[in-house]
Each structure stands twice: as structure tokens, then as C-alpha cells.
Design a protein around this motif. Structure first.
Motif, PDB file in Angstrom:
ATOM      1  N   GLY A  91       3.703   0.228  -2.365  1.00 10.33           N
ATOM      2  CA  GLY A  91       3.537  -0.444  -1.081  1.00 10.33           C
ATOM      3  C   GLY A  91       3.455   0.479   0.105  1.00 10.33           C
ATOM      4  O   GLY A  91       3.096   0.046   1.211  1.00 10.33           O
ATOM      5  N   ASP A  92       3.792   1.770  -0.076  1.00  8.72           N
ATOM      6  CA  ASP A  92       3.716   2.727   1.022  1.00  8.72           C
ATOM      7  C   ASP A  92       2.265   3.028   1.393  1.00  8.72           C
ATOM      8  O   ASP A  92       1.337   2.795   0.607  1.00  8.72           O
ATOM      9  CB  ASP A  92       4.427   4.030   0.651  1.00  8.72           C
ATOM     10  N   THR A  93       2.097   3.583   2.575  1.00  3.62           N
ATOM     11  CA  THR A  93       0.768   3.889   3.110  1.00  3.62           C
ATOM     12  C   THR A  93       0.559   5.393   3.182  1.00  3.62           C
ATOM     13  O   THR A  93       1.434   6.124   3.645  1.00  3.62           O
ATOM     14  CB  THR A  93       0.604   3.277   4.512  1.00  3.62           C
ATOM     15  N   VAL A  94      -0.594   5.846   2.736  1.00  2.00           N
ATOM     16  CA  VAL A  94      -0.973   7.252   2.825  1.00  2.00           C
ATOM     17  C   VAL A  94      -2.286   7.362   3.603  1.00  2.00           C
ATOM     18  O   VAL A  94      -3.082   6.428   3.632  1.00  2.00           O
ATOM     19  CB  VAL A  94      -1.121   7.902   1.434  1.00  2.00           C
ATOM     20  N   VAL A  95      -2.493   8.516   4.215  1.00  3.63           N
ATOM     21  CA  VAL A  95      -3.691   8.774   5.009  1.00  3.63           C
ATOM     22  C   VAL A  95      -4.616   9.707   4.244  1.00  3.63           C
ATOM     23  O   VAL A  95      -4.179  10.709   3.675  1.00  3.63           O
ATOM     24  CB  VAL A  95      -3.315   9.404   6.370  1.00  3.63           C
ATOM     25  N   PHE A  96      -5.908   9.352   4.230  1.00  2.30           N
ATOM     26  CA  PHE A  96      -6.929  10.156   3.569  1.00  2.30           C
ATOM     27  C   PHE A  96      -8.091  10.376   4.521  1.00  2.30           C
ATOM     28  O   PHE A  96      -8.359   9.551   5.402  1.00  2.30           O
ATOM     29  CB  PHE A  96      -7.459   9.444   2.321  1.00  2.30           C
ATOM     30  N   GLU A  97      -8.794  11.493   4.324  1.00  2.00           N
ATOM     31  CA  GLU A  97     -10.060  11.686   5.025  1.00  2.00           C
ATOM     32  C   GLU A  97     -11.104  10.739   4.446  1.00  2.00           C
ATOM     33  O   GLU A  97     -11.045  10.361   3.289  1.00  2.00           O
ATOM     34  CB  GLU A  97     -10.541  13.129   4.836  1.00  2.00           C
ATOM     35  N   SER A  98     -12.048  10.357   5.269  1.00  2.00           N
ATOM     36  CA  SER A  98     -13.121   9.481   4.806  1.00  2.00           C
ATOM     37  C   SER A  98     -14.463  10.139   5.115  1.00  2.00           C
ATOM     38  O   SER A  98     -14.686  10.565   6.252  1.00  2.00           O
ATOM     39  CB  SER A  98     -13.033   8.127   5.501  1.00  2.00           C
ATOM     40  N   PRO A  99     -15.351  10.250   4.122  1.00  7.57           N
ATOM     41  CA  PRO A  99     -15.278   9.722   2.762  1.00  7.57           C
ATOM     42  C   PRO A  99     -14.260  10.459   1.886  1.00  7.57           C
ATOM     43  O   PRO A  99     -13.864  11.576   2.181  1.00  7.57           O
ATOM     44  CB  PRO A  99     -16.705   9.916   2.233  1.00  7.57           C
ATOM     45  N   ILE A 100     -13.858   9.783   0.788  1.00 12.83           N
ATOM     46  CA  ILE A 100     -12.769  10.239  -0.066  1.00 12.83           C
ATOM     47  C   ILE A 100     -13.287  10.467  -1.486  1.00 12.83           C
ATOM     48  O   ILE A 100     -14.118   9.702  -1.986  1.00 12.83           O
ATOM     49  CB  ILE A 100     -11.654   9.170  -0.119  1.00 12.83           C
ATOM     50  N   TYR A 101     -12.759  11.498  -2.143  1.00 12.86           N
ATOM     51  CA  TYR A 101     -13.052  11.749  -3.560  1.00 12.86           C
ATOM     52  C   TYR A 101     -12.718  10.491  -4.361  1.00 12.86           C
ATOM     53  O   TYR A 101     -11.583  10.036  -4.392  1.00 12.86           O
ATOM     54  CB  TYR A 101     -12.233  12.945  -4.029  1.00 12.86           C
ATOM     55  N   PHE A 102     -13.722   9.899  -5.038  1.00 15.02           N
ATOM     56  CA  PHE A 102     -13.590   8.554  -5.593  1.00 15.02           C
ATOM     57  C   PHE A 102     -12.505   8.412  -6.655  1.00 15.02           C
ATOM     58  O   PHE A 102     -11.887   7.351  -6.787  1.00 15.02           O
ATOM     59  CB  PHE A 102     -14.932   8.065  -6.147  1.00 15.02           C
ATOM     60  N   SER A 103     -12.221   9.444  -7.425  1.00 16.80           N
ATOM     61  CA  SER A 103     -11.238   9.330  -8.498  1.00 16.80           C
ATOM     62  C   SER A 103      -9.837   9.033  -7.965  1.00 16.80           C
ATOM     63  O   SER A 103      -8.991   8.482  -8.672  1.00 16.80           O
ATOM     64  CB  SER A 103     -11.212  10.623  -9.320  1.00 16.80           C
ATOM     65  N   LEU A 104      -9.592   9.363  -6.697  1.00 21.59           N
ATOM     66  CA  LEU A 104      -8.277   9.126  -6.119  1.00 21.59           C
ATOM     67  C   LEU A 104      -7.981   7.641  -5.957  1.00 21.59           C
ATOM     68  O   LEU A 104      -6.817   7.233  -5.941  1.00 21.59           O
ATOM     69  CB  LEU A 104      -8.160   9.826  -4.768  1.00 21.59           C
ATOM     70  N   PHE A 105      -9.011   6.805  -5.843  1.00 20.14           N
ATOM     71  CA  PHE A 105      -8.777   5.370  -5.733  1.00 20.14           C
ATOM     72  C   PHE A 105      -8.051   4.830  -6.965  1.00 20.14           C
ATOM     73  O   PHE A 105      -7.185   3.968  -6.868  1.00 20.14           O
ATOM     74  CB  PHE A 105     -10.101   4.634  -5.528  1.00 20.14           C
ATOM     75  N   HIS A 106      -8.449   5.319  -8.135  1.00 22.50           N
ATOM     76  CA  HIS A 106      -7.790   4.924  -9.377  1.00 22.50           C
ATOM     77  C   HIS A 106      -6.316   5.316  -9.330  1.00 22.50           C
ATOM     78  O   HIS A 106      -5.426   4.542  -9.712  1.00 22.50           O
ATOM     79  CB  HIS A 106      -8.499   5.586 -10.560  1.00 22.50           C
ATOM     80  N   MET A 107      -6.038   6.528  -8.872  1.00 22.54           N
ATOM     81  CA  MET A 107      -4.672   7.022  -8.782  1.00 22.54           C
ATOM     82  C   MET A 107      -3.833   6.159  -7.837  1.00 22.54           C
ATOM     83  O   MET A 107      -2.695   5.772  -8.154  1.00 22.54           O
ATOM     84  CB  MET A 107      -4.698   8.470  -8.301  1.00 22.54           C
ATOM     85  N   LEU A 108      -4.390   5.839  -6.677  1.00 24.63           N
ATOM     86  CA  LEU A 108      -3.680   5.025  -5.703  1.00 24.63           C
ATOM     87  C   LEU A 108      -3.413   3.624  -6.226  1.00 24.63           C
ATOM     88  O   LEU A 108      -2.359   3.026  -5.958  1.00 24.63           O
ATOM     89  CB  LEU A 108      -4.489   4.959  -4.410  1.00 24.63           C
ATOM     90  N   LYS A 109      -4.364   3.087  -6.989  1.00 29.56           N
ATOM     91  CA  LYS A 109      -4.187   1.773  -7.591  1.00 29.56           C
ATOM     92  C   LYS A 109      -3.017   1.782  -8.562  1.00 29.56           C
ATOM     93  O   LYS A 109      -2.172   0.870  -8.553  1.00 29.56           O
ATOM     94  CB  LYS A 109      -5.481   1.369  -8.309  1.00 29.56           C
TER      95      LYS A 109
END
Length: 504
Positions: free
Chosen positions: A199-217
């Protein structure tokens, strides 16, 4: 003023489109279906859909139904004006799988495809013979049991060599600050696990390396995307706005030769970023996996500016030696004990043979010479692909010109939909990475990332074909109408003046 029923229906659908519940290409309920669900007349729903069509929110496809159209969004802009406009979109977003990402998993089942999409180097660049020799020696090494566990923090000679290599990046690390991991990906995963809870929030640069979405999920984290520019990275002004208005637990950055945009954050900005985050007591996860592939001077790091242990520095040898080795590391600063504990619980340790072999290669195998050759070969491949893109892609295409790494970020005319190009290219056995894959915001639909880590005749043909697919989406320019020749022509002026002006 009271809204009519058809206006209420239309506004509900617009809201679903704007908040992301309905996205580009999604089919919306049929007229009769929505009529039944809302208890309204068919004519009311028809009127609502006609209004939505007129305002370009949806489009009718004959014998199929109504679909959400591509929505106009802010383009790729680094100005403060663009940053301020995008700040209203900076609420934390629930992380979901990108639909296109699933298709990348099929790549392993179809190796015949030409890879322009997945970041990787030509296998000819790998030091295969030397690594095979060092692995054989590792198995026979008498003083270390290469087939036994090398418990975290990892093989000491390897950590010593990693600390030595860090000098080129302006790092002053001791072996005792380093933990060996199964690649950089695991180092980032460990960092997020140590710093955040669900539930915590992290900040990423955009656009973002797509594989990280899986990790965040998987970690049930939420993300705020901060716009970045291909020249120098994240907008610090927008970042400060977010830090003041949101509860942020951590930030992630690929500071050097960013994936996907290729930029390297300048030293002054790294220093300012570290100070800004320290003021809010927010840790920074720095991914520097591409930093050693510099065509000129090796850039410095955010970790080198860290005075308080808030920067967790992650890297690996996947991009410089070979991806299958899975030897990475992390210098986690204040989070060292937590990272060490999670690493041990998660998979005990990194593979022993690879740790010993890589340590031997770094110390005895000429790793520095290997890097010099690698940088030269990769730099040449990147230049050749960039030239090919400019030659074959539509007029007005922009391509980044990185000083290292092997990724190119391509911005095409806004008429081009790179998700459609992706599907068409797949049918021709070409794999690209479309822009929407790198965001949760529905942006970058006219952009793509290309892997320039290899160059050969097949790659050159694939780039040319991809350019043709893009060109096919660009409307042809119409010539101005030619006015008919007047029936009456004035007599010629003897001085050559007074003739009718040409139309053009």
C-alpha cells in the motif's frame, strides 16, 4: 443547468475513460446492452454515443460495436509548463499488468524473432571462452567449496573486486558494505521489500522500465510517475511538489543511461536530488546497471553524493559480461542489516560457481580490457541503428543520442500508434517495445524503445521494415490545389514585369 439523460450517460463514460477504467481500444457496452442496464431508452443511449463520437471519445466499428479512441495527452516535454500541467495526474496509481507485457513472455517460445524490443547484447560480445575457463577452475578450486553455499553477504574476493571497480564511478565502498545478489533485478526487489510495506507509494521517473511494474504489483505498491526529459532526467520541481503533497516511502532511478530514455543525469542534478530526498528523509534506490557501458567518460553516481546512507546502490554484470550469470550486488547503506536478512530468507545466497568465476575474471581475466572493447563495439552498434532509424522512419522522428548503454528512445509523429506497429511487426517476426509499455498513464503512444545492443544485416532489415510500418500510419501530405489558368492573359510587359504571380 440540469443535464439531460443522454448527457448524464455520456459524462459517465467520459469519466471512466479519464480515470483509466476504460482505455484506448476497449470495447464499450452495446447500445441495447447499456439500455437494459440503465433502464433507459435505446434512443437516449444512441444520442449519448453520437455525442461521444462527435467529441472523439469513441468510434463505431461496423459489425463490431463501439470502442474507446486514442485520447490526446501531453507530449514529451521538459518545460516547467508541461510539468505543472502533468502534476494534476500525479496521484498514486494502483499497479496493474500492462497488456502488451504478456506478449513479451512469448519471446522465449519464438527465438526466430528479430529482437529490437528486449534489452540485451549480441552474444558475440560475451567473453565466453574466458568465463568457461574460470568456471572450470572454480569447480576445481581447493580452498573454496564451489558447490556449497557462499552465504550472504557473498564471496569476499568478489566483493573486493566490486569495491575496486566502483572507484571509476566515484564510489568509495568497502567490501563490508556490499551484498552479492542474483542480478540487479533482485537487488532492486530487496530494496523495495526492505523500505516499503503493501500500500505504500514510491516515486519513479516516467517513462519507466516496464519490468518494474510486475515487481510493484507483487509487492502491492503504488507508484507516482514523475516526467523526465531525455537530456537530463527527472523534473526536480515536480518531484518537490509531490514530496510536499504525498506520503512517499522511496524513490527509484536509473541515473546513468536510463532505461528506456538513455539519458544520464548530470552530476549537479544527482547532488541536488540526493539533497532534496535527504531533506524529506526518503531513501533513493539507484539502479546503475548500464553505467559501465560509457562511450566517453564513465559517469558518476548518486551514491557517490550520499553522506547519510540513504542511497541503496544496485548493479550487476548482466550487461557487461553475460546476462545468464545473474551476479549482481547492492550497497544498501543504512538498510544493510534488513537487506541481508531478507536476502538470506528469500534464496539463501547467489550461486557459488558464478561468484568465484566472476571474481577471477575481474582480478585476472582482463575485465578492464574487455570493457574497453565492449564499449567500442556497443557504441558502433548504437550509432548504426540510430542512423538507420533516421533514414527509414517518418520525417519528424526524434531519436535519443546516448553517451552509453544500448537503448534508443524513438519519438515519432503523433499520428503513429506504436502499439499497432508492435502488433504488425510481430506478424513479421520483429519484436519492438511500444511506448505505452513504459507507463501506467496511457502516454507515449507515439514512442518506442529499441534495443541497439547488436547490429547485423537482419537487424538492419528489421529496422527498415519497422520504419515502413510507421510510415504507413502518417497521412500523406496533400498538394495545394492548382488554380485553373485564366482564360484571359494580359499582354506581356516589355520589361518582363506585370505578369501574373504564380500560385503555390
Amino acid at each position: 443547468m440540469k443535464q439531460t439523460r443522454y448527457e448524464q450517460v455520456a459524462n459517465k463514460i467520459v469519466t471512466l475513460i479519464q480515470n483509466g477504467a476504460l482505455q484506448e481500444g476497449d470495447k464499450i457496452p452495446s447500445i441495447r446492452q447499456l439500455s437494459r442496464e440503465l433502464g433507459l431508452s435505446v434512443n437516449t443511449i444512441k444520442e449519448a454515443y453520437w455525442r461521444l463520437e462527435d467529441k472523439n471519445y469513441i468510434a463505431a466499428v461496423p459489425q463490431s460495436g463501439f470502442y474507446v479512441k486514442k485520447q490526446s495527452v501531453l507530449g514529451w516535454d521538459s518545460t516547467d509548463k508541461a510539468d505543472a500541467a502533468q502534476s494534476r495526474m500525479l496521484n498514486p496509481q494502483e499497479v496493474n499488468f500492462c497488456q502488451v507485457y504478456a506478449a513479451f513472455k512469448e519471446y522465449g517460445e519464438s527465438q526466430s524473432k528479430v529482437n529490437l524490443g528486449i534489452a540485451g547484447l549480441d552474444s558475440e560480445f560475451w567473453p565466453t571462452e574466458k568465463m568457461a575457463r574460470f568456471m572450470g577452475e572454480a569447480v576445481r578450486q581447493p580452498d573454496v567449496e564451489a558447490l556449497n553455499y557462499l552465504m550472504p553477504p557473498g564471496y569476499l574476493p568478489l566483493r573486493q573486486q566490486i569495491a575496486r571497480q566502483g572507484l571509476a564511478a566515484g564510489l568509495n565502498l568497502s567490501p563490508e558494505e556490499i551484498i552479492v545478489t542474483n542480478g540487479c533485478h533482485e537487488a532492486v526487489f530487496l530494496s523495495l521489500m526492505a523500505l516499503c510495506k503493501p500500500g505504500d507509494t514510491v516515486v519513479f521517473e516516467s517513462p519507466i522500465y516496464f519490468s518494474l511494474f510486475h515487481m510493484l504489483k507483487q509487492l502491492d505498491l503504488r507508484v507516482i510517475e514523475i516526467p523526465s526529459h531525455d537530456g537530463e532526467g527527472i523534473s526536480l520541481k515536480t518531484l518537490e511538489f509531490v514530496l510536499e503533497s504525498q506520503e512517499v516511502k522511496a524513490m527509484y532511478t536509473i541515473s546513468n543511461f536510463n532505461n528506456p530514455m538513455g539519458f544520464s543525469m548530470p552530476s549537479w542534478k544527482k547532488k541536488k536530488l540526493v539533497r532534496l530526498l535527504a531533506g524529506y528523509d526518503i531513501p533513493l534506490i539507484e539502479d546503475d546497471v548500464y553505467g559501465d557501458i560509457a562511450f566517453k567518460d564513465r559517469p558518476d553516481t548518486c551514491k557517490g553524493q550520499d553522506k547519510s546512507g540513504r542511497v541503496l546502490y544496485c548493479s550487476s554484470f548482466s550487461k557487461t559480461i553475460a546476462p545468464g550469470l545473474r551476479i549482481g550486488w547492492i550497497a544498501p547503506g543504512k538498510a544493510y542489516d534488513k537487506i541481508l536478512e531478507i536476502k538470506t530468507l528469500m534464496n539463501i545466497c547467489a550461486t557459488s560457481i558464478e561468484q568465484i568465476a566472476v571474481a577471477r575474471f575481474l582480478k585476472e581475466g582482463g575485465y578492464d580490457r574487455h570493457l574497453r572493447r565492449l564499449r567500442k563495439k556497443v557504441g558502433q552498434a548504437v550509432r548504426q541503428m540510430r542512423q538507420a532509424v533516421l533514414a527509414h522512419f517518418p520525417k519528424g522522428t526524434r531519436v535519443t543520442d546516448p553517451d552509453g548503454g544500448f537503448l534508443l528512445w524513438v519519438e515519432l509523429p503523433h499520428d503513429v500508434d506504436t502499439t499497432l506497429v508492435y502488433r504488425q511487426a510481430m506478424k513479421k517476426n520483429i519484436l519492438i517495445a511500444p511506448g505505452p509499455l513504459f507507463t501506467l498513464k496511457g502516454k507515449f503512444s507515439h514512442c518506442m524503445r529499441l534495443n541497439a545492443g547488436m547490429w547485423n544485416p537482419d537487424i538492419e532489415k528489421a529496422v527498415a521494415m519497422t520504419g515502413q510500418l510507421c510510415q504507413a500510419q502518417v497521412p500523406k501530405q496533400r498538394d495545394f490545389p492548382v488554380c485553373p489558368t485564366p482564360q484571359f492573359q494580359p499582354p506581356p510587359d516589355p520589361r518582363g514585369e506585370g505578369r501574373p504571380a504564380a500560385f503555390g
